[in-house]
Design a protein around this motif. Sequence first.
Motif, PDB file in Angstrom:
ATOM      1  N   VAL A 290       0.853  -1.184   0.000  1.00  0.00           N
ATOM      2  CA  VAL A 290       0.000   0.000   0.000  1.00  0.00           C
ATOM      3  C   VAL A 290       0.889   1.234   0.000  1.00  0.00           C
ATOM      4  CG1 VAL A 290      -1.804   1.270   1.225  1.00  0.00           C
ATOM      5  CG2 VAL A 290      -1.816  -1.229   1.243  1.00  0.00           C
ATOM      6  N   LEU A 291       0.589   2.190  -0.889  1.00  0.00           N
ATOM      7  CA  LEU A 291       1.342   3.431  -0.981  1.00  0.00           C
ATOM      8  C   LEU A 291       0.499   4.583  -0.452  1.00  0.00           C
ATOM      9  CD1 LEU A 291       3.806   5.076  -2.028  1.00  0.00           C
ATOM     10  CD2 LEU A 291       2.585   5.273  -4.217  1.00  0.00           C
ATOM     11  N   VAL A 292       1.049   5.336   0.502  1.00  0.00           N
ATOM     12  CA  VAL A 292       0.393   6.539   1.009  1.00  0.00           C
ATOM     13  C   VAL A 292       1.156   7.741   0.466  1.00  0.00           C
ATOM     14  CG1 VAL A 292      -0.268   7.871   3.039  1.00  0.00           C
ATOM     15  CG2 VAL A 292      -0.373   5.375   3.104  1.00  0.00           C
ATOM     16  N   VAL A 293       0.480   8.577  -0.315  1.00  0.00           N
ATOM     17  CA  VAL A 293       1.094   9.760  -0.907  1.00  0.00           C
ATOM     18  C   VAL A 293       0.544  10.990  -0.204  1.00  0.00           C
ATOM     19  CG1 VAL A 293       1.514  11.058  -3.028  1.00  0.00           C
ATOM     20  CG2 VAL A 293       1.245   8.563  -3.125  1.00  0.00           C
ATOM     21  N   SER A 294       1.451  11.797   0.346  1.00  0.00           N
ATOM     22  CA  SER A 294       1.037  13.000   1.057  1.00  0.00           C
ATOM     23  C   SER A 294       2.105  14.069   0.884  1.00  0.00           C
ATOM     24  CB  SER A 294       0.818  12.709   2.537  1.00  0.00           C
ATOM     25  OG  SER A 294       0.530  13.894   3.244  1.00  0.00           O
ATOM     26  N   ALA A 295       1.647  15.302   0.671  1.00  0.00           N
ATOM     27  CA  ALA A 295       2.577  16.429   0.555  1.00  0.00           C
ATOM     28  C   ALA A 295       2.743  17.156   1.876  1.00  0.00           C
ATOM     29  CB  ALA A 295       2.074  17.397  -0.516  1.00  0.00           C
ATOM     30  N   MET A 296       2.060  16.686   2.928  1.00  0.00           N
ATOM     31  CA  MET A 296       2.081  17.379   4.207  1.00  0.00           C
ATOM     32  C   MET A 296       2.360  16.393   5.332  1.00  0.00           C
ATOM     33  SD  MET A 296      -2.053  17.945   4.601  1.00  0.00           S
ATOM     34  CE  MET A 296      -1.919  18.726   6.190  1.00  0.00           C
ATOM     35  N   SER A 310      -1.255  -3.347  11.058  1.00  0.00           N
ATOM     36  CA  SER A 310      -1.668  -4.240  12.145  1.00  0.00           C
ATOM     37  C   SER A 310      -1.984  -5.627  11.599  1.00  0.00           C
ATOM     38  CB  SER A 310      -2.889  -3.661  12.875  1.00  0.00           C
ATOM     39  OG  SER A 310      -4.010  -3.611  12.005  1.00  0.00           O
ATOM     40  N   ASN A 311      -2.316  -5.694  10.311  1.00  0.00           N
ATOM     41  CA  ASN A 311      -2.427  -6.967   9.602  1.00  0.00           C
ATOM     42  C   ASN A 311      -1.084  -7.233   8.935  1.00  0.00           C
ATOM     43  OD1 ASN A 311      -2.866  -8.977   7.582  1.00  0.00           O
ATOM     44  ND2 ASN A 311      -5.058  -8.537   7.641  1.00  0.00           N
ATOM     45  N   GLU A 312      -0.420  -8.297   9.349  1.00  0.00           N
ATOM     46  CA  GLU A 312       0.947  -8.545   8.908  1.00  0.00           C
ATOM     47  C   GLU A 312       1.053  -8.915   7.437  1.00  0.00           C
ATOM     48  OE1 GLU A 312       2.762 -11.308  11.592  1.00  0.00           O
ATOM     49  OE2 GLU A 312       1.830 -10.347  13.325  1.00  0.00           O
ATOM     50  N   GLU A 313      -0.076  -9.090   6.766  1.00  0.00           N
ATOM     51  CA  GLU A 313      -0.039  -9.363   5.333  1.00  0.00           C
ATOM     52  C   GLU A 313       0.206  -8.100   4.512  1.00  0.00           C
ATOM     53  OE1 GLU A 313      -3.941 -11.609   5.212  1.00  0.00           O
ATOM     54  OE2 GLU A 313      -2.768 -12.695   3.738  1.00  0.00           O
ATOM     55  N   ARG A 314       0.217  -6.932   5.171  1.00  0.00           N
ATOM     56  CA  ARG A 314       0.263  -5.676   4.434  1.00  0.00           C
ATOM     57  C   ARG A 314       1.476  -4.844   4.846  1.00  0.00           C
ATOM     58  NH1 ARG A 314      -5.534  -5.883   5.922  1.00  0.00           N
ATOM     59  NH2 ARG A 314      -6.481  -7.047   4.220  1.00  0.00           N
ATOM     60  N   ASN A 315       1.972  -4.116   3.867  1.00  0.00           N
ATOM     61  CA  ASN A 315       3.105  -3.239   4.086  1.00  0.00           C
ATOM     62  C   ASN A 315       2.775  -1.861   3.525  1.00  0.00           C
ATOM     63  OD1 ASN A 315       5.953  -2.802   4.869  1.00  0.00           O
ATOM     64  ND2 ASN A 315       6.222  -2.423   2.680  1.00  0.00           N
ATOM     65  N   VAL A 316       3.094  -0.818   4.268  1.00  0.00           N
ATOM     66  CA  VAL A 316       2.764   0.556   3.878  1.00  0.00           C
ATOM     67  C   VAL A 316       4.050   1.327   3.593  1.00  0.00           C
ATOM     68  CG1 VAL A 316       1.723   2.729   4.616  1.00  0.00           C
ATOM     69  CG2 VAL A 316       0.628   0.568   5.202  1.00  0.00           C
ATOM     70  N   THR A 317       4.051   2.025   2.470  1.00  0.00           N
ATOM     71  CA  THR A 317       5.140   2.927   2.111  1.00  0.00           C
ATOM     72  C   THR A 317       4.584   4.347   2.043  1.00  0.00           C
ATOM     73  OG1 THR A 317       6.236   1.199   0.823  1.00  0.00           O
ATOM     74  CG2 THR A 317       6.912   3.480   0.409  1.00  0.00           C
ATOM     75  N   ILE A 318       5.263   5.288   2.686  1.00  0.00           N
ATOM     76  CA  ILE A 318       4.835   6.688   2.687  1.00  0.00           C
ATOM     77  C   ILE A 318       5.761   7.471   1.759  1.00  0.00           C
ATOM     78  CG2 ILE A 318       4.450   8.739   4.104  1.00  0.00           C
ATOM     79  CD1 ILE A 318       4.040   6.840   6.491  1.00  0.00           C
ATOM     80  N   SER A 319       5.178   8.284   0.881  1.00  0.00           N
ATOM     81  CA  SER A 319       5.988   8.991  -0.106  1.00  0.00           C
ATOM     82  C   SER A 319       5.413  10.374  -0.383  1.00  0.00           C
ATOM     83  CB  SER A 319       6.068   8.189  -1.409  1.00  0.00           C
ATOM     84  OG  SER A 319       6.791   8.890  -2.399  1.00  0.00           O
ATOM     85  N   LYS A 320       6.280  11.267  -0.844  1.00  0.00           N
ATOM     86  CA  LYS A 320       5.862  12.574  -1.336  1.00  0.00           C
ATOM     87  C   LYS A 320       5.284  12.410  -2.746  1.00  0.00           C
ATOM     88  CE  LYS A 320       7.437  15.102   2.148  1.00  0.00           C
ATOM     89  NZ  LYS A 320       6.550  15.930   2.997  1.00  0.00           N
ATOM     90  N   PRO A 321       4.472  13.365  -3.212  1.00  0.00           N
ATOM     91  CA  PRO A 321       3.890  13.233  -4.554  1.00  0.00           C
ATOM     92  C   PRO A 321       4.912  13.378  -5.681  1.00  0.00           C
ATOM     93  CG  PRO A 321       3.237  15.316  -3.527  1.00  0.00           C
ATOM     94  CD  PRO A 321       3.920  14.513  -2.484  1.00  0.00           C
ATOM     95  N   GLU A 322       6.153  13.749  -5.378  1.00  0.00           N
ATOM     96  CA  GLU A 322       7.169  13.896  -6.415  1.00  0.00           C
ATOM     97  C   GLU A 322       7.838  12.570  -6.772  1.00  0.00           C
ATOM     98  OE1 GLU A 322       6.287  17.606  -4.430  1.00  0.00           O
ATOM     99  OE2 GLU A 322       7.108  15.727  -3.613  1.00  0.00           O
ATOM    100  N   LEU A 323       7.369  11.432  -6.248  1.00  0.00           N
ATOM    101  CA  LEU A 323       8.008  10.159  -6.528  1.00  0.00           C
ATOM    102  C   LEU A 323       7.898   9.806  -8.009  1.00  0.00           C
ATOM    103  CD1 LEU A 323       5.845   7.099  -5.442  1.00  0.00           C
ATOM    104  CD2 LEU A 323       4.868   9.320  -5.993  1.00  0.00           C
ATOM    105  N   PRO A 324       8.806   8.985  -8.556  1.00  0.00           N
ATOM    106  CA  PRO A 324       8.680   8.528  -9.944  1.00  0.00           C
ATOM    107  C   PRO A 324       7.384   7.734 -10.119  1.00  0.00           C
ATOM    108  CG  PRO A 324      10.877   8.080  -9.096  1.00  0.00           C
ATOM    109  CD  PRO A 324      10.054   8.516  -7.925  1.00  0.00           C
ATOM    110  N   VAL A 325       6.557   8.118 -11.086  1.00  0.00           N
ATOM    111  CA  VAL A 325       5.233   7.496 -11.213  1.00  0.00           C
ATOM    112  C   VAL A 325       5.322   6.021 -11.556  1.00  0.00           C
ATOM    113  CG1 VAL A 325       4.076   9.655 -11.796  1.00  0.00           C
ATOM    114  CG2 VAL A 325       5.116   8.278 -13.620  1.00  0.00           C
ATOM    115  N   SER A 326       6.439   5.576 -12.106  1.00  0.00           N
ATOM    116  CA  SER A 326       6.562   4.154 -12.439  1.00  0.00           C
ATOM    117  C   SER A 326       6.542   3.282 -11.195  1.00  0.00           C
ATOM    118  CB  SER A 326       7.860   3.917 -13.222  1.00  0.00           C
ATOM    119  OG  SER A 326       8.986   4.342 -12.450  1.00  0.00           O
ATOM    120  N   ARG A 327       6.912   3.852 -10.043  1.00  0.00           N
ATOM    121  CA  ARG A 327       6.908   3.083  -8.796  1.00  0.00           C
ATOM    122  C   ARG A 327       5.495   2.746  -8.337  1.00  0.00           C
ATOM    123  NH1 ARG A 327      10.148   6.347  -4.504  1.00  0.00           N
ATOM    124  NH2 ARG A 327       8.928   4.911  -3.189  1.00  0.00           N
TER     125      ARG A 327
END
Length: 673
Positions: A290-296, A310-327
């Motif tokens: 799961v990708l969380v995109v936030s500018a703030m 909290s569900n170990e099947e999931r992983n969260v990545t936090i990124s700024k909106p300037e990330l390469p869109v291919s990711r």
Amino acid sequence: MSVIYLIIAGVVALLAALWQYRKAKGKSPQHLLFVFLRFLSVYAILLLLINPEFRKITVYEEKPELAIVADNSSSIPYLNQQQQLGELLTALRQDKELAEKFSIHDYTFGTQLRDGGNNDFKDRHTDLSQALKIFRDIYRDKKGAVIMLTDGNQTYGEDYTYTSRNFPVPVYPVVLGDTTIHEDLRISRLNVNRYAYYKNKFPVEVILNYEGKSDVQSVFRIRSGNNTVFSRKVNFSEEKRSEIIEIHLDAATKGSLTFHAELVPLDDEKNTRNNIKEFGIEVIDQKTEVLVVSAMTHPDIGTLKKSIESNEERNVTISKPELPVSRIDNYQLVILYQPDTRFEKVMQHIEKTGKNTFIISGIHTDWDFLNKVQHNFTRDPGNLTEEAQGSFNASYPVFALDDIGFSQLPPLRVLFGDVAIHHPYETILFQQTEGIATLNPLLLTTENNHKKTALLLGEDLWKWRMQDHLKNGNADQFDKFVSKLVFYLASNKKRNRLETAYETIYDGTSPVVISAQFFDNNYVFNPEASLHIRVTDKEKSTSRNYPMLLRGNYYEADLSDLEAGAYTFGVRVDGENIQRSGQFRILEFDVEQQYTRANAVALRKLAGHSGGMVSYQKVSDSLYLTLTRSDLFKPVQKSKEEKVPLVDWRILLFIIILLLSAEWFLRKYRGLI
């Protein structure tokens, strides 16, 4: 005012009587008697019409209350105390002195406190602290006592010796079970993650304990099927009573794996059930990304990460909106937190690839931008804000959700105004402003061309998770709600008319529950369907049928009465050629059978904190004397004042009939009729 009415009624009754006998000649005693009888009967009738109220004072004695509370957990028959408990209950209920002095109430407790009856000893947990909390509320302003028949072993809830501090009435525990200390080895705790990843190692932490005075040696081992995957010798003594073992095991195959942990018993060990513990894991190939995109920077970002992970099947990545869109292509779900013009490339790529999204808007969201880059919903830009709570939609049809008490959670900050949704959608939460529920959505989902989107129209989600933790001691309810929403949004699986939800492994302590949803041809949830589940024991090849009961927007079957083992199941809908199947395993574990003796130490603390006393195996003579002779339990004389309307005095009707009958009889006797 009533006195005036009574005087007027008396005058009217007298005039009526005189007028009716006005033609009678003279004023003989006979004439005056008839006037008097008529006056009384008319006056009584007028009194009924006026219906004055009279104060009635009742003096009565209130007996002190005696609660007889019996342990209904499965540890009682395991310690062979069910007959002893039954005899004690019979003796207490039939004691005449107690019945004369107390108002007696019967209760049983285990998982929860219930009214007394026949004990079946089927409760899988003992929560003595919860029972004491209820009695604290019941007897806060009353005189009474509590007799508690129990082994004192608690398996759930907070420490009851703490709960019993400053208790309003004395508690008298009767200890059931042997209090002698025997040599005992046990697996006190086994910690393992719920999921592991294929061809990786997963950690297992085991805490072993010993009770006794001798130096002893044993072997701890873990087996998978017929193979021993770990073994170690362990030594204990009076000085060394515990050992912690940390292990890393291989997740060699995908799917559900079960393991058998055993601490080899001593030769003369009395209880060997607590030497064995089964545990299981689910081996998965990869996590849901799961990708969380936030500018703030905002507390909501951390809240989302904690809840999703909290569900170990999931992983969260936090990124700024300037990330390469291919990711973005590496993620199954993209969460866009308060998007603005900096999200332009991200939004364009999402629209192009049809990636599932969860958009969270708030007071910093650029709706001019959002209206241009997507076509699911629009709203007029504005700066006015308000606070709105969530009102749960119990008819939400897309997937099974529970109300976690949204209307009691703190309000979110939302922009003032309505949102226009341009595709069919379903509302999970409506906005509730100042306690009034509206039809404006707060949280909704929509699905168009196989692309799933959720929209939350408010910020400060962190307050909800914090409030859940304050109320329940953990944030499990909030995390499960977020987990179900993310599971739906992250899945690209084609929607079926019949969906099931279940765990592949149940640890033997939690309820075994399987839920299902059934939709009509338009994928609208059908609450009128009849669903049944057929469960088959894979080892015994026996099957049982259960009805699935409607629970809001899903159907549910509670299979907690099943024994440990491996099962397959099939869910079917009456009148439809639709069925879903699956399999699960219930691990063998009964926490109530982990104790070999009664916990007399804790029960003595309970009695001491509340001002009671402990009895062993029977109600002691000193306890009987205390209950029947002590000045603590004297009845209290009370008075009750109530207003009684005259119409409730039925004797007045009898008097009216008697007066009219006497008048008629005398007139008949005198020949006046």
